[in-house]
Enzyme design. Structure first.
Site, PDB file in Angstrom:
ATOM      1  N   TYR A 188     109.948 -37.368  34.175  1.00  8.20           N
ATOM      2  CA  TYR A 188     111.182 -38.127  34.443  1.00  8.20           C
ATOM      3  C   TYR A 188     111.113 -38.895  35.746  1.00  8.20           C
ATOM      4  O   TYR A 188     112.075 -39.576  36.101  1.00  8.20           O
ATOM      5  CB  TYR A 188     112.377 -37.152  34.500  1.00  8.20           C
ATOM      6  CG  TYR A 188     112.192 -36.074  35.551  1.00  8.20           C
ATOM      7  CD1 TYR A 188     111.575 -34.870  35.241  1.00  8.20           C
ATOM      8  CD2 TYR A 188     112.573 -36.298  36.868  1.00  8.20           C
ATOM      9  CE1 TYR A 188     111.368 -33.897  36.194  1.00  8.20           C
ATOM     10  CE2 TYR A 188     112.377 -35.337  37.837  1.00  8.20           C
ATOM     11  CZ  TYR A 188     111.773 -34.136  37.504  1.00  8.20           C
ATOM     12  OH  TYR A 188     111.565 -33.194  38.468  1.00  8.20           O
ATOM     13  N   GLU A 212     102.857 -30.637  41.482  1.00 12.35           N
ATOM     14  CA  GLU A 212     104.303 -30.361  41.582  1.00 12.35           C
ATOM     15  C   GLU A 212     104.607 -29.052  42.309  1.00 12.35           C
ATOM     16  O   GLU A 212     105.771 -28.681  42.452  1.00 12.35           O
ATOM     17  CB  GLU A 212     104.938 -30.324  40.181  1.00 12.35           C
ATOM     18  CG  GLU A 212     104.706 -31.562  39.328  1.00 12.35           C
ATOM     19  CD  GLU A 212     105.242 -32.849  39.959  1.00 12.35           C
ATOM     20  OE1 GLU A 212     106.046 -32.773  40.907  1.00 12.35           O
ATOM     21  OE2 GLU A 212     104.838 -33.929  39.507  1.00 12.35           O
ATOM     22  N   LEU A 256     105.712 -39.474  37.590  1.00 10.34           N
ATOM     23  CA  LEU A 256     104.631 -39.417  36.594  1.00 10.34           C
ATOM     24  C   LEU A 256     104.817 -40.434  35.471  1.00 10.34           C
ATOM     25  O   LEU A 256     103.942 -40.603  34.624  1.00 10.34           O
ATOM     26  CB  LEU A 256     104.522 -38.000  36.008  1.00 10.34           C
ATOM     27  CG  LEU A 256     103.911 -36.946  36.943  1.00 10.34           C
ATOM     28  CD1 LEU A 256     104.223 -35.541  36.443  1.00 10.34           C
ATOM     29  CD2 LEU A 256     102.413 -37.139  37.058  1.00 10.34           C
TER      30      LEU A 256
HETATM   31  N1  PCA Z   1     107.046 -35.995  39.135  1.00 11.39           N
HETATM   32  C1  PCA Z   1     107.377 -35.195  38.003  1.00 11.39           C
HETATM   33  C2  PCA Z   1     108.436 -34.287  38.475  1.00 11.39           C
HETATM   34  C3  PCA Z   1     108.989 -34.917  39.684  1.00 11.39           C
HETATM   35  C4  PCA Z   1     108.080 -36.014  39.985  1.00 11.39           C
HETATM   36  O1  PCA Z   1     108.199 -36.860  40.835  1.00 11.39           O
HETATM   37  C5  PCA Z   1     107.821 -36.071  36.880  1.00 11.39           C
HETATM   38  O2  PCA Z   1     107.668 -37.296  36.930  1.00 11.39           O
HETATM   39  O3  PCA Z   1     108.352 -35.543  35.890  1.00 11.39           O
END
Ligand code: PCA
Length: 130
Positions: free
Chosen positions: A8, A73, A11
């Protein structure tokens, strides 16, 4: 076995960490079946609190990639990987996916993203802007 991951934030396609998903299978854009809270300061934070469905992307990733995402993460101590249901309009299905939830205290500078969609212009400080 393949692992489905819902992303979200950084990524997603077009964001700084999407390279971690290189050679992994993009399944489609999707939206969480249930409501959660999405916050941001210089990073996006998903919190298990019912506010709005969250938009993002679903990928099928191999075990090595999942391990790399976990260390990126800070799973399980910063963000924690939990299973949620994500609906994917292009396939017409809702599927179980991993998603990274912030489990440490939300930074006081973080603000709620009411739309549930993390946008490019939110990412990082000036020098990191895409
Ligand atoms: N990356 C992961 C979780 C938070 C972030 O910045 C993602 O894009 O889901």
């Amino acid at each position: 076995m393949k692992n489905k991951v819902f992303v979200y934030g950084t990524l997603k396609r077009g964001f700084g960490n999407n390279g971690f998903l290189i050679n992994q299978k993009f399944i489609g854009v999707g939206c969480t079946r249930n409501k959660f809270a999405l916050y941001k300061d210089s990073l996006p934070y998903l919190v298990d609190k019912p506010e709005t469905p969250i938009g993002g992307e679903v990928y099928e990733v191999d075990n090595e990639t999942l391990e790399r995402l976990d260390s990126l993460e800070g799973h399980p101590n910063w963000y924690r990987r939990k299973k949620i249901l994500v609906c994917i309009p292009s396939t017409g299905n809702c599927v179980e996916c991993w998603a990274y939830f912030l489990i440490t205290k939300l930074p006081s500078s973080a603000i709620l993203i009411k739309t549930g969609n993390y946008k490019k212009e939110y990412y990082g400080t000036e020098i990191f802007k895409l």
